[in-house]
Design a protein around this motif. Sequence first.
Motif, short mmCIF file in Angstrom:
data_model
loop_
_atom_site.label_atom_id
_atom_site.label_comp_id
_atom_site.label_asym_id
_atom_site.label_seq_id
_atom_site.Cartn_x
_atom_site.Cartn_y
_atom_site.Cartn_z
N GLY A 120 0.83 -1.21 0.00
CA GLY A 120 0.00 0.00 0.00
C GLY A 120 0.86 1.25 0.00
N ALA A 121 1.87 1.28 0.88
CA ALA A 121 2.77 2.43 0.96
C ALA A 121 3.56 2.60 -0.33
CB ALA A 121 3.72 2.26 2.14
N VAL A 122 4.06 1.49 -0.86
CA VAL A 122 4.87 1.53 -2.08
C VAL A 122 4.02 1.97 -3.28
CG1 VAL A 122 6.19 0.13 -3.71
CG2 VAL A 122 6.51 -0.19 -1.26
N THR A 123 2.78 1.50 -3.35
CA THR A 123 1.90 1.91 -4.44
C THR A 123 1.59 3.39 -4.34
OG1 THR A 123 0.91 -0.30 -4.46
CG2 THR A 123 -0.26 1.43 -5.64
N GLY A 124 1.47 3.90 -3.10
CA GLY A 124 1.25 5.33 -2.91
C GLY A 124 2.41 6.15 -3.44
N ASP A 174 -7.19 -4.33 -2.44
CA ASP A 174 -7.80 -3.15 -1.83
C ASP A 174 -6.74 -2.28 -1.13
OD1 ASP A 174 -7.41 -5.15 0.02
OD2 ASP A 174 -9.53 -5.35 0.54
N ALA A 175 -5.73 -2.90 -0.52
CA ALA A 175 -4.66 -2.13 0.09
C ALA A 175 -3.83 -1.40 -0.96
CB ALA A 175 -3.76 -3.05 0.92
N HIS A 176 -3.59 -2.05 -2.09
CA HIS A 176 -2.87 -1.41 -3.19
C HIS A 176 -3.65 -0.18 -3.66
CE1 HIS A 176 -0.71 -5.41 -4.47
NE2 HIS A 176 -0.56 -5.11 -3.20
N PHE A 177 -4.95 -0.37 -3.86
CA PHE A 177 -5.78 0.72 -4.35
C PHE A 177 -5.83 1.86 -3.34
CE2 PHE A 177 -9.37 3.11 -5.71
CZ PHE A 177 -9.51 2.87 -7.07
N GLY A 178 -6.04 1.51 -2.07
CA GLY A 178 -6.10 2.53 -1.03
C GLY A 178 -4.80 3.29 -0.92
N GLY A 179 -3.67 2.57 -1.05
CA GLY A 179 -2.38 3.23 -1.01
C GLY A 179 -2.20 4.21 -2.15
#
Length: 222
Positions: A120-124, A174-179
């Motif tokens: 999530g952090a990395v995708t952000g 969902d964590a990827h998207f949220g990030g």
Amino acid sequence: MDFMDNLDISIVTIVIIVANVIMSFKGFDNRGFFEKFKFNVGSIRRGEQIRMLSSGFLHADVTHLLFNMFTLYFFADAVILKLGSFNFVIIYFASLIFGNLLSLYFHKDDYWYSAIGASGAVTGILYAAILLNPGMSLYMFFIPIPIPGYVFGIGYLLYSIYGMKKQIGNIGHDAHFGGAVGGYVVTLIMTPSLFKTDLGYIGLLAIPIIILFVLYKTGKLK
């Protein structure tokens, strides 16, 4: 840019990578530690909020860890050069929290649901880098031609929506998207000038976010 600028850029990224490596290997060797700090809906709803943060520094295995850290290292400088190290750290942790919040929201009644990883952090950071440099070219292992950053960003989130809907693989889509949403929103807050210089790209990168919202509101996400 002088040597010290380059040094500063390297240090903040390396510190985060080292923290991930230390926590992850501790989790590899100590199952109790892993279970105590992973993302788990039931535990979080019972008040163990630290898991919202700590889970982002645990990984399933060395391959999972290397993939996330390699991606972080590749895109970190693009954000740090534009916004500075402090803002980079804010985006990183905001994206981590955004990703886990979205996971918690979609799985709030699945007390068994667990997850780990810095994705999530990395995708952000990835989405922030694309937003700051929408024309950047990215190369994929299986595609021999460069892909514009904004095209990759849109495609990645559309795939994440598909993954959420079809529950593809043992992946926290969902964590990827949220990030990504976290990186997108925080970067725009930090750099409002983008609304003047790159409004079209901002709109294009928002398309998957709008699609997810519409699908959720119409009950078509699951």
